[in-house]
Design a protein around this motif. Structure first.
Motif, mmCIF file in Angstrom:
data_model
loop_
_atom_site.group_PDB
_atom_site.id
_atom_site.type_symbol
_atom_site.label_atom_id
_atom_site.label_comp_id
_atom_site.label_asym_id
_atom_site.label_seq_id
_atom_site.Cartn_x
_atom_site.Cartn_y
_atom_site.Cartn_z
ATOM 1 N N LEU A 32 0.949 -1.269 0.109
ATOM 2 C CA LEU A 32 0.251 0.083 0.140
ATOM 3 C C LEU A 32 0.881 1.130 -0.087
ATOM 4 C CD1 LEU A 32 -2.787 -1.119 2.634
ATOM 5 C CD2 LEU A 32 -2.767 -1.216 0.023
ATOM 6 N N THR A 33 2.211 1.085 0.035
ATOM 7 C CA THR A 33 3.106 2.297 -0.217
ATOM 8 C C THR A 33 3.012 3.247 1.083
ATOM 9 O OG1 THR A 33 1.714 3.539 -1.593
ATOM 10 C CG2 THR A 33 3.118 2.030 -2.656
ATOM 11 N N TYR A 34 2.702 2.527 2.246
ATOM 12 C CA TYR A 34 3.091 3.373 3.480
ATOM 13 C C TYR A 34 4.165 2.751 4.219
ATOM 14 C CZ TYR A 34 -1.824 4.927 3.089
ATOM 15 O OH TYR A 34 -3.080 5.898 2.813
ATOM 16 N N GLU A 35 4.488 3.601 5.246
ATOM 17 C CA GLU A 35 5.212 3.004 6.191
ATOM 18 C C GLU A 35 4.507 2.294 7.208
ATOM 19 O OE1 GLU A 35 8.588 3.283 6.554
ATOM 20 O OE2 GLU A 35 8.827 4.612 4.644
ATOM 21 N N ARG A 36 4.930 1.307 7.827
ATOM 22 C CA ARG A 36 4.071 0.523 8.822
ATOM 23 C C ARG A 36 3.567 1.443 10.022
ATOM 24 N NH1 ARG A 36 6.210 -4.949 10.501
ATOM 25 N NH2 ARG A 36 8.174 -3.729 10.966
ATOM 26 N N ASP A 37 4.423 2.413 10.614
ATOM 27 C CA ASP A 37 4.087 3.095 11.551
ATOM 28 C C ASP A 37 2.724 4.137 11.160
ATOM 29 O OD1 ASP A 37 5.902 2.194 13.238
ATOM 30 O OD2 ASP A 37 6.974 3.704 13.139
ATOM 31 N N GLU A 38 2.588 4.222 10.020
ATOM 32 C CA GLU A 38 1.456 5.130 9.478
ATOM 33 C C GLU A 38 0.048 4.599 9.246
ATOM 34 O OE1 GLU A 38 2.977 8.122 6.129
ATOM 35 O OE2 GLU A 38 3.618 6.199 5.454
ATOM 36 N N MET A 39 0.073 3.236 9.708
ATOM 37 C CA MET A 39 -0.955 2.344 9.531
ATOM 38 C C MET A 39 -1.411 1.850 10.877
ATOM 39 S SD MET A 39 0.066 -0.306 6.252
ATOM 40 C CE MET A 39 -1.653 -0.746 6.112
ATOM 41 N N LEU A 40 -0.356 1.778 11.878
ATOM 42 C CA LEU A 40 -0.780 1.461 12.957
ATOM 43 C C LEU A 40 -1.758 2.277 13.969
ATOM 44 C CD1 LEU A 40 2.385 -0.533 14.246
ATOM 45 C CD2 LEU A 40 0.574 -1.336 13.111
ATOM 46 N N GLY A 41 -2.702 1.963 14.508
ATOM 47 C CA GLY A 41 -3.483 2.756 15.368
ATOM 48 C C GLY A 41 -4.766 3.204 14.424
ATOM 49 N N LYS A 42 -4.694 3.279 13.225
ATOM 50 C CA LYS A 42 -5.855 3.726 12.331
ATOM 51 C C LYS A 42 -6.797 2.397 11.992
ATOM 52 C CE LYS A 42 -3.009 7.443 10.024
ATOM 53 N NZ LYS A 42 -2.568 7.426 8.682
ATOM 54 N N HIS A 43 -8.044 3.048 11.753
ATOM 55 C CA HIS A 43 -9.135 2.269 11.466
ATOM 56 C C HIS A 43 -8.862 1.485 10.003
ATOM 57 C CE1 HIS A 43 -12.995 0.286 11.388
ATOM 58 N NE2 HIS A 43 -13.379 0.728 12.164
ATOM 59 N N ILE A 44 -9.003 0.105 10.100
ATOM 60 C CA ILE A 44 -8.768 -0.600 8.691
ATOM 61 C C ILE A 44 -9.634 0.192 7.524
ATOM 62 C CG2 ILE A 44 -10.562 -2.389 9.307
ATOM 63 C CD1 ILE A 44 -7.261 -2.685 7.257
ATOM 64 N N GLU A 45 -11.045 0.565 7.921
ATOM 65 C CA GLU A 45 -11.869 1.257 6.639
ATOM 66 C C GLU A 45 -11.055 2.574 6.184
ATOM 67 O OE1 GLU A 45 -15.753 1.072 7.935
ATOM 68 O OE2 GLU A 45 -15.828 -0.886 8.800
ATOM 69 N N SER A 46 -10.201 3.026 6.900
ATOM 70 C CA SER A 46 -9.797 4.207 6.653
ATOM 71 C C SER A 46 -8.809 3.908 5.268
ATOM 72 C CB SER A 46 -8.862 4.874 7.545
ATOM 73 O OG SER A 46 -7.543 4.130 8.007
ATOM 74 N N PHE A 47 -8.490 2.797 4.767
ATOM 75 C CA PHE A 47 -7.731 2.249 3.878
ATOM 76 C C PHE A 47 -8.637 1.674 2.778
ATOM 77 C CE2 PHE A 47 -5.006 2.356 7.403
ATOM 78 C CZ PHE A 47 -3.632 2.922 7.062
ATOM 79 N N MET A 48 -9.825 2.124 2.651
ATOM 80 C CA MET A 48 -10.792 1.574 1.760
ATOM 81 C C MET A 48 -11.555 2.846 1.158
ATOM 82 S SD MET A 48 -12.550 -1.682 3.778
ATOM 83 C CE MET A 48 -11.254 -3.063 4.735
ATOM 84 N N SER A 49 -12.150 2.420 -0.070
ATOM 85 C CA SER A 49 -13.109 3.268 -0.747
ATOM 86 C C SER A 49 -14.479 3.388 0.113
ATOM 87 C CB SER A 49 -13.319 3.071 -2.371
ATOM 88 O OG SER A 49 -13.970 1.766 -2.393
ATOM 89 N N VAL A 50 -15.367 4.043 -0.157
ATOM 90 C CA VAL A 50 -16.583 4.229 0.347
ATOM 91 C C VAL A 50 -17.249 2.867 0.029
ATOM 92 C CG1 VAL A 50 -18.843 5.133 0.228
ATOM 93 C CG2 VAL A 50 -16.804 6.348 0.425
ATOM 94 N N THR A 51 -17.214 2.334 -1.017
ATOM 95 C CA THR A 51 -18.048 1.102 -1.646
ATOM 96 C C THR A 51 -17.418 -0.166 -0.721
ATOM 97 O OG1 THR A 51 -18.221 2.014 -3.683
ATOM 98 C CG2 THR A 51 -18.451 -0.524 -3.441
ATOM 99 N N ASN A 52 -16.084 0.021 -0.670
ATOM 100 C CA ASN A 52 -15.568 -1.295 -0.079
ATOM 101 C C ASN A 52 -15.843 -1.205 1.440
ATOM 102 O OD1 ASN A 52 -13.531 -3.171 -1.710
ATOM 103 N ND2 ASN A 52 -13.328 -1.109 -2.557
ATOM 104 N N LYS A 53 -15.662 0.065 2.097
ATOM 105 C CA LYS A 53 -16.037 0.304 3.707
ATOM 106 C C LYS A 53 -17.419 -0.423 3.846
ATOM 107 C CE LYS A 53 -13.681 4.420 4.695
ATOM 108 N NZ LYS A 53 -13.770 5.870 4.685
ATOM 109 N N LEU A 54 -18.389 0.101 2.869
ATOM 110 C CA LEU A 54 -19.815 -0.713 3.098
ATOM 111 C C LEU A 54 -19.832 -2.132 3.017
ATOM 112 C CD1 LEU A 54 -22.926 -0.023 3.278
ATOM 113 C CD2 LEU A 54 -22.847 0.013 0.658
ATOM 114 N N PHE A 55 -19.168 -2.603 1.875
ATOM 115 C CA PHE A 55 -18.956 -4.209 1.868
ATOM 116 C C PHE A 55 -18.366 -4.713 3.199
ATOM 117 C CE2 PHE A 55 -16.496 -8.025 0.596
ATOM 118 C CZ PHE A 55 -17.631 -8.860 0.271
ATOM 119 N N PHE A 56 -17.531 -4.298 3.661
ATOM 120 C CA PHE A 56 -16.505 -4.748 4.789
ATOM 121 C C PHE A 56 -17.230 -4.828 6.113
ATOM 122 C CE2 PHE A 56 -12.981 -4.767 7.825
ATOM 123 C CZ PHE A 56 -12.127 -5.576 7.354
#
Length: 325
Positions: A32-56
């Motif tokens: 996803l071309t992030y540093e790992r520390d940028e991802m930790l502590g965030k909600h998984i749905e913040s890495f999804m489009s609206v459509t994929n958030k709804l499905f997830f």
């Protein structure tokens, strides 16, 4: 994190029951071309489009809570450049140190999708050429399109019927059938994982007098208003259903005899404090917490007896089945 897992040929992440990323391997961060520390502590749905958030949100969470795992979910994660990365996801629900986690692995599917697109494009070109040289094939294609439409309509109707079969038509809550299936699944999960849960049976006090005094339309408004309140006050992992008449049931995971009564009291006091149109109502609640000896019938029986005790001891109160012991 173990070095082998960190550089595994697939992405890995672990999220809390509320969806917060607690750990992720370097493969996922690179994908996803992030540093790992940028991802930790965030909600998984913040890495999804609206459509994929709804499905997830509507498929992943309910399914993994009900069955403890999900297999081969196809969705897209959003990279730092805002482009979607198609992946295939497997997940499992586990408890560690008293906390529930959902551990997931993802495999990037971009090359497969490109290959499928090439196949579809080639197929379309062949169909166009064949259609141009053969009028009969045009009729066949039209019939095929009609078949596809009818098939999609049938799938849609079947989905609607399945939803209706599990939904109470008046309140919009899940119905008794869904509740019974969920209760069986939670009991099976308890025997596998020892993850405790409690069952609430909630009954509107003196509901018959509301119907007799104001009529059934007002009674229906009270039922729908209470259903909305219960849904708003419950967590995503809770099951809220209409059991029948003026009775509602809740399956509340991660609760024990020691901590469950304050939760039920919160529902009771919220109901008492919330106007239902021009009326105010109260409710009595009976609770039973799962034990190794319980079956579906015994657990419902204990909660029902606790509800009866709440009713006979003055209504508008909470009673746990263990309070009688």
């Amino acid at each position: 994190m173990d070095n082998q897992l960190d550089f595994a040929p697939c992405g890995y992440f672990s999220i809390s029951s509320s969806g917060i990323i607690r750990s992720a391997n370097r493969t996922l961060a690179n994908m996803l071309t992030y540093e790992r520390d940028e991802m930790l502590g965030k909600h998984i749905e913040s890495f999804m489009s609206v459509t994929n958030k709804l499905f997830f949100h509507t498929y992943f969470y309910p399914f993994i809570q009900l069955y403890g795992h999900v297999n081969e979910i196809f969705l897209s994660l959003r990279a730092s450049n805002q482009l979607d990365v198609p992946v295939l996801l497997n997940g499992i629900r586990q408890e560690r140190d008293g906390e529930v986690f959902m551990d997931c692995v993802v495999v990037e599917m971009r090359k497969r999708l490109e290959h499928e697109k090439d196949i579809l494009h080639t197929k379309k070109r062949l169909e166009e050429l064949y259609q141009a040289t053969n009028e009969a094939n045009k009729k066949l294609e039209l019939l095929h399109q009609e078949y596809e439409i009818k098939q999609q309509e049938l799938i849609h109707i079947n989905h609607q019927l399945e939803t209706l079969a599990l939904t109470d038509p008046l309140t919009g809550l899940r119905n008794r059938r869904f509740f019974q299936e969920s209760l069986q699944a939670n009991i099976a999960m308890f025997h596998r994982t020892q993850l405790s849960f409690s069952l609430f049976i909630l009954d509107i006090d003196r509901f018959k007098s509301i119907n007799d005094t104001y009529g059934h339309p007002v009674g229906d408004l009270v039922l729908t208003g209470l259903a909305q309140l219960l849904k708003a006050e419950s967590r995503e992992i809770d099951t809220v259903a209409r059991y029948g008449g003026e009775e509602f049931v809740l399956i509340v995971p991660n609760t024990t005899y020691e901590n469950v009564k304050p939760i039920a009291e919160r529902y009771r006091s919220k109901i008492e404090a919330t106007p239902m149109g021009d009326l105010r109502i109260t409710a009595s609640i009976g609770i039973a917490t799962i034990t190794p000896e319980d079956t579906e019938l015994t657990l419902i029986g204990k909660a029902d007896q606790a509800l009866y005790d709440s009713k006979t001891n003055g209504r508008n109160r909470v009673t746990h089945a263990e309070d009688k012991a």
